[in-house]
Design a protein around this motif. Structure first.
Motif, PDB file in Angstrom:
ATOM      1  N   VAL A   1       0.840  -1.200   0.000  1.00 17.80           N
ATOM      2  CA  VAL A   1       0.000   0.000   0.000  1.00 17.80           C
ATOM      3  C   VAL A   1       0.876   1.251   0.000  1.00 17.80           C
TER       4      VAL A   1
ATOM      5  N   LEU B   1     -10.194   0.217  -0.284  1.00 15.60           N
ATOM      6  CA  LEU B   1      -9.297  -0.929  -0.158  1.00 15.60           C
ATOM      7  C   LEU B   1      -9.995  -2.199  -0.627  1.00 15.60           C
TER       8      LEU B   1
ATOM      9  N   THR C   1      -5.267  -3.869  -0.512  1.00 21.59           N
ATOM     10  CA  THR C   1      -4.516  -3.095  -1.486  1.00 21.59           C
ATOM     11  C   THR C   1      -5.359  -1.874  -1.837  1.00 21.59           C
ATOM     12  N   VAL C   2      -4.735  -0.855  -2.404  1.00 23.46           N
ATOM     13  CA  VAL C   2      -5.494   0.324  -2.821  1.00 23.46           C
ATOM     14  C   VAL C   2      -6.185   0.000  -4.141  1.00 23.46           C
TER      15      VAL C   2
END
Length: 253
Positions: A30, A212, A218-219
């Motif tokens: 991230v 997320l 994760t972005v």
């Protein structure tokens, strides 16, 4: 925000844990930037790693890889410039509202007169004037959250972390607290990073929403919420953004 000063930077943050002799990833690579005075929302499904990421920012956990920078300075653990409001407040039941709010400055060695004056400022700010001598068991859920917010502000942080602070409140109290935290933020103008799994809450509060993915986090997408405040939850543009975010949000496992 016309001029975006970067206050906090996350660079390739990952976190994993060993569970039953197996490595389980919670956060994966991230990277993001947090701007000065912004209200940033971390949104994602339940148990996706949002709180883990917030704990890393707050120095409560050390990532397995990646770095954090506050005002360009690398962080290696907890920092007094960052304060946190938890969903479970853990107020000290033997201390009054005043005692809870002034506890951090007391531990830091601030003299009684100064810390008492500062604590009173934030007790007044969160609307608890007159409850200074009350104990937690004499307060409603919303009032306890106000104490938690005042306690966090009393340490004079540059960044305030909020981990689903209204998740355990009833709907009416939750709406009232969303209004309150906006009022306090607009008055104090400090950076807030707010974790939630409630899409409407994210659109209502956030300058930006960091969406997320399911675990490991994760972005997935970043949304700029360019809506005037106070926001109207039935405004067509509000509903459009909420729908767009909702359709892109992973289902909780």
């Amino acid at each position: 925000m016309d001029e975006k000063k970067i206050r906090l930077k996350l660079e390739n943050i990952s976190q994993s844990f060993v569970v039953n002799n197996e490595v389980q990833d919670a956060v994966s690579d991230v990277s993001l930037e947090v701007y000065d005075n912004e209200f940033l929302v971390l949104l994602g499904p339940g148990h996706c790693g949002k709180s883990v990421l917030l704990n890393i920012i707050g120095g409560l956990e050390k990532p397995v890889s990646g770095n954090l920078y506050l005002d360009g300075e690398k962080l290696s653990g907890s920092d007094t410039r960052i304060s946190m409001v938890f969903q479970r407040l853990a107020l000290m039941p033997w201390k009054t509202v005043m005692g809870n709010v002034e506890f951090g400055p007391q531990i830091a060695g601030i003299d009684k007169a100064t810390r008492r004056k500062n604590a009173q400022k934030y007790i007044d700010l969160v609307g608890l004037t007159g409850f200074e001598k009350s104990y937690p068991n004499q307060l409603s859920g919303g009032m306890k959250q106000r104490v938690g917010i005042a306690r966090a502000y009393a340490t004079n942080p540059e960044i305030l972390l909020m981990d689903e602070p209204f998740g355990q409140l009833d709907a009416q109290t939750r709406y009232a607290m969303e209004e309150e935290i906006q009022r306090i933020w607009q008055q104090e103008k400090r950076t807030i990073i707010f974790v939630t799994n409630n899409i409407e809450e994210a659109v209502y509060l956030g300058d930006r929403i960091i969406l997320l993915s399911e675990c490991p986090a994760t972005v997935k997408q970043i949304y700029d919420v360019n809506l005037p405040r106070p926001r109207n939850t039935i405004d067509p543009e509000f509903l459009r953004i909420r729908k767009e975010v909702s359709e892109n949000t992973d289902l909780a496992l």
